[in-house]
Design a protein around this motif. Structure first.
Motif, PDB file in Angstrom:
ATOM      1  N   ILE A   1       0.845  -1.201   0.000  1.00  0.00           N
ATOM      2  CA  ILE A   1       0.000   0.000   0.000  1.00  0.00           C
ATOM      3  C   ILE A   1       0.880   1.252   0.000  1.00  0.00           C
ATOM      4  O   ILE A   1       0.648   2.200  -0.768  1.00  0.00           O
ATOM      5  CB  ILE A   1      -0.933   0.001   1.232  1.00  0.00           C
ATOM      6  CG1 ILE A   1      -1.903  -1.183   1.162  1.00  0.00           C
ATOM      7  CG2 ILE A   1      -1.693   1.315   1.328  1.00  0.00           C
ATOM      8  CD1 ILE A   1      -2.692  -1.413   2.436  1.00  0.00           C
ATOM      9  N   ALA A   2       1.902   1.242   0.854  1.00  0.00           N
ATOM     10  CA  ALA A   2       2.775   2.408   1.008  1.00  0.00           C
ATOM     11  C   ALA A   2       3.546   2.723  -0.267  1.00  0.00           C
ATOM     12  O   ALA A   2       3.758   3.895  -0.602  1.00  0.00           O
ATOM     13  CB  ALA A   2       3.748   2.176   2.161  1.00  0.00           C
TER      14      ALA A   2
ATOM     15  N   LEU B   1      14.681  -2.576   3.684  1.00  0.00           N
ATOM     16  CA  LEU B   1      13.890  -1.513   4.317  1.00  0.00           C
ATOM     17  C   LEU B   1      14.730  -0.776   5.355  1.00  0.00           C
ATOM     18  O   LEU B   1      14.714   0.457   5.429  1.00  0.00           O
ATOM     19  CB  LEU B   1      12.648  -2.109   4.993  1.00  0.00           C
ATOM     20  CG  LEU B   1      11.422  -2.343   4.123  1.00  0.00           C
ATOM     21  CD1 LEU B   1      10.348  -3.066   4.923  1.00  0.00           C
ATOM     22  CD2 LEU B   1      10.866  -1.014   3.584  1.00  0.00           C
ATOM     23  N   LEU B   2      15.456  -1.545   6.144  1.00  0.00           N
ATOM     24  CA  LEU B   2      16.259  -0.962   7.219  1.00  0.00           C
ATOM     25  C   LEU B   2      17.389  -0.084   6.673  1.00  0.00           C
ATOM     26  O   LEU B   2      17.852   0.839   7.356  1.00  0.00           O
ATOM     27  CB  LEU B   2      16.843  -2.092   8.081  1.00  0.00           C
ATOM     28  CG  LEU B   2      17.154  -1.764   9.552  1.00  0.00           C
ATOM     29  CD1 LEU B   2      15.902  -1.275  10.262  1.00  0.00           C
ATOM     30  CD2 LEU B   2      17.705  -3.001  10.246  1.00  0.00           C
ATOM     31  N   ALA B   3      17.818  -0.373   5.465  1.00  0.00           N
ATOM     32  CA  ALA B   3      18.925   0.379   4.858  1.00  0.00           C
ATOM     33  C   ALA B   3      18.468   1.704   4.233  1.00  0.00           C
ATOM     34  O   ALA B   3      19.298   2.531   3.847  1.00  0.00           O
ATOM     35  CB  ALA B   3      19.610  -0.483   3.807  1.00  0.00           C
ATOM     36  N   LYS B   4      17.167   1.926   4.126  1.00  0.00           N
ATOM     37  CA  LYS B   4      16.649   3.134   3.479  1.00  0.00           C
ATOM     38  C   LYS B   4      15.772   3.931   4.461  1.00  0.00           C
ATOM     39  O   LYS B   4      14.643   3.531   4.767  1.00  0.00           O
ATOM     40  CB  LYS B   4      15.800   2.747   2.259  1.00  0.00           C
ATOM     41  CG  LYS B   4      16.600   2.214   1.084  1.00  0.00           C
ATOM     42  CD  LYS B   4      17.172   3.358   0.266  1.00  0.00           C
ATOM     43  CE  LYS B   4      17.748   2.837  -1.047  1.00  0.00           C
ATOM     44  NZ  LYS B   4      18.259   3.957  -1.874  1.00  0.00           N
TER      45      LYS B   4
ATOM     46  N   LYS C   1       8.385   6.366   5.200  1.00  0.00           N
ATOM     47  CA  LYS C   1       7.116   6.141   4.506  1.00  0.00           C
ATOM     48  C   LYS C   1       6.263   5.117   5.249  1.00  0.00           C
ATOM     49  O   LYS C   1       5.044   5.297   5.413  1.00  0.00           O
ATOM     50  CB  LYS C   1       7.402   5.654   3.074  1.00  0.00           C
ATOM     51  CG  LYS C   1       6.159   5.521   2.199  1.00  0.00           C
ATOM     52  CD  LYS C   1       5.523   6.858   1.919  1.00  0.00           C
ATOM     53  CE  LYS C   1       4.342   6.743   0.980  1.00  0.00           C
ATOM     54  NZ  LYS C   1       3.656   8.028   0.748  1.00  0.00           N
ATOM     55  N   LEU C   2       6.899   4.049   5.700  1.00  0.00           N
ATOM     56  CA  LEU C   2       6.167   3.004   6.431  1.00  0.00           C
ATOM     57  C   LEU C   2       5.644   3.516   7.770  1.00  0.00           C
ATOM     58  O   LEU C   2       4.605   3.047   8.260  1.00  0.00           O
ATOM     59  CB  LEU C   2       7.070   1.781   6.655  1.00  0.00           C
ATOM     60  CG  LEU C   2       7.272   0.841   5.462  1.00  0.00           C
ATOM     61  CD1 LEU C   2       8.213  -0.286   5.848  1.00  0.00           C
ATOM     62  CD2 LEU C   2       5.948   0.278   4.969  1.00  0.00           C
ATOM     63  N   SER C   3       6.389   4.457   8.378  1.00  0.00           N
ATOM     64  CA  SER C   3       5.952   4.993   9.676  1.00  0.00           C
ATOM     65  C   SER C   3       4.603   5.699   9.565  1.00  0.00           C
ATOM     66  O   SER C   3       3.866   5.813  10.543  1.00  0.00           O
ATOM     67  CB  SER C   3       7.002   5.964  10.228  1.00  0.00           C
ATOM     68  OG  SER C   3       7.071   7.149   9.445  1.00  0.00           O
TER      69      SER C   3
ATOM     70  N   LYS D   1      10.755   1.484  12.801  1.00  0.00           N
ATOM     71  CA  LYS D   1      12.065   0.876  12.564  1.00  0.00           C
ATOM     72  C   LYS D   1      12.255  -0.340  13.471  1.00  0.00           C
ATOM     73  O   LYS D   1      12.808  -1.366  13.063  1.00  0.00           O
ATOM     74  CB  LYS D   1      13.166   1.903  12.826  1.00  0.00           C
ATOM     75  CG  LYS D   1      14.572   1.400  12.529  1.00  0.00           C
ATOM     76  CD  LYS D   1      15.591   2.520  12.733  1.00  0.00           C
ATOM     77  CE  LYS D   1      17.002   2.039  12.408  1.00  0.00           C
ATOM     78  NZ  LYS D   1      18.008   3.123  12.552  1.00  0.00           N
ATOM     79  N   LYS D   2      11.762  -0.232  14.690  1.00  0.00           N
ATOM     80  CA  LYS D   2      11.864  -1.343  15.642  1.00  0.00           C
ATOM     81  C   LYS D   2      11.092  -2.566  15.147  1.00  0.00           C
ATOM     82  O   LYS D   2      11.528  -3.713  15.331  1.00  0.00           O
ATOM     83  CB  LYS D   2      11.321  -0.900  17.008  1.00  0.00           C
ATOM     84  CG  LYS D   2      11.510  -1.940  18.097  1.00  0.00           C
ATOM     85  CD  LYS D   2      11.017  -1.417  19.449  1.00  0.00           C
ATOM     86  CE  LYS D   2      11.208  -2.477  20.531  1.00  0.00           C
ATOM     87  NZ  LYS D   2      10.706  -1.989  21.848  1.00  0.00           N
TER      88      LYS D   2
END
Length: 216
Positions: free
Chosen positions: A93-94, A129-132, A138-140, A146-147
């Motif tokens: 979705i994101a 995802l963690l590297a960007k 965006k996901l937040s 991040k956790k």
């Protein structure tokens, strides 16, 4: 009484009784000694019996470890699959209009069927995802922190370790089973030879032979 028709546990019990009776009954040991089965050779049978018993215990221990490891892997896989699919759906979705991130995160197409390949697919998703930072930002917006992604990586690594342990135990189980078979065949040859000799040695004392093979 046919030793070959017994279950493993029954066979081991009967052979233990056979060896014990042979070593404790001087009339039997004296008779069989004349045909090569002296005390030392009877003791060899006792050692072979102990070796099979030890191999069987090791095999059973590894089998139990394997069952527990497989149970743990199944549980971890189910939990990680649920978590991953939730994150995947939200990521779709994101990044719905973002072809680059969609391709990099493998948001489209089928999920891997093979467990190792599936774990790699989940790990790729989480690590990229963690590297960007911009992707995490965006996901937040959709409640994914991040956790959350770090937890996904941790769970993926744990499942991979358990899966590797399952494979190790599978190999070890085969090894222990093979070793048990080898030891058992050695014991079976000894028992077969001994019973044939005992029958000849105790021909004049059939009662003793019957007592020997019918021990409980």
């Amino acid at each position: 009484m046919h030793f070959s028709k017994l279950s493993f546990d029954e066979y081991m019990s009967r052979v233990a009784s056979l060896v014990r009776a042979s070593l404790s009954n001087s009339a039997i040991s004296a008779a069989t000694a004349k045909f090569g089965f002296n005390e030392a050779r009877l003791k060899k049978g006792e050692k072979l019996l102990a070796a099979v018993s030890e191999a069987s215990e090791k095999q059973e221990d590894v089998i139990q470890q394997k069952v527990m490891a497989h149970r743990q892997r199944k549980k971890l896989h189910a939990a990680l699959r649920k978590s991953y699919m939730k994150h995947l759906q939200i990521a779709r979705i994101a990044f719905d209009k973002d072809a680059i991130s969609s391709k990099a995160l493998q948001l489209t197409g089928p999920r891997a069927v093979n467990l190792d390949a599936w774990i790699d697919q989940v790990a790729l998703f989480a690590n990229r995802l963690l590297a960007k930072e911009e992707w995490l930002a965006k996901l937040s917006e959709f409640g994914i922190s991040k956790k959350d992604i770090q937890c996904l990586i941790k769970d993926t690594e744990e499942l991979k370790m358990v899966s590797l342990n399952c494979e190790r135990l599978k190999t070890q189980s085969k090894k222990e089973t093979s070793l048990k078979k080898v030891k058992l065949k050695e014991l079976q040859r000894w028992v077969s030879d001994y019973l044939k000799i005992a029958k000849i040695a105790l021909e004049e004392q059939p009662g003793l032979y019957s007592e020997l093979v019918q021990q409980d």
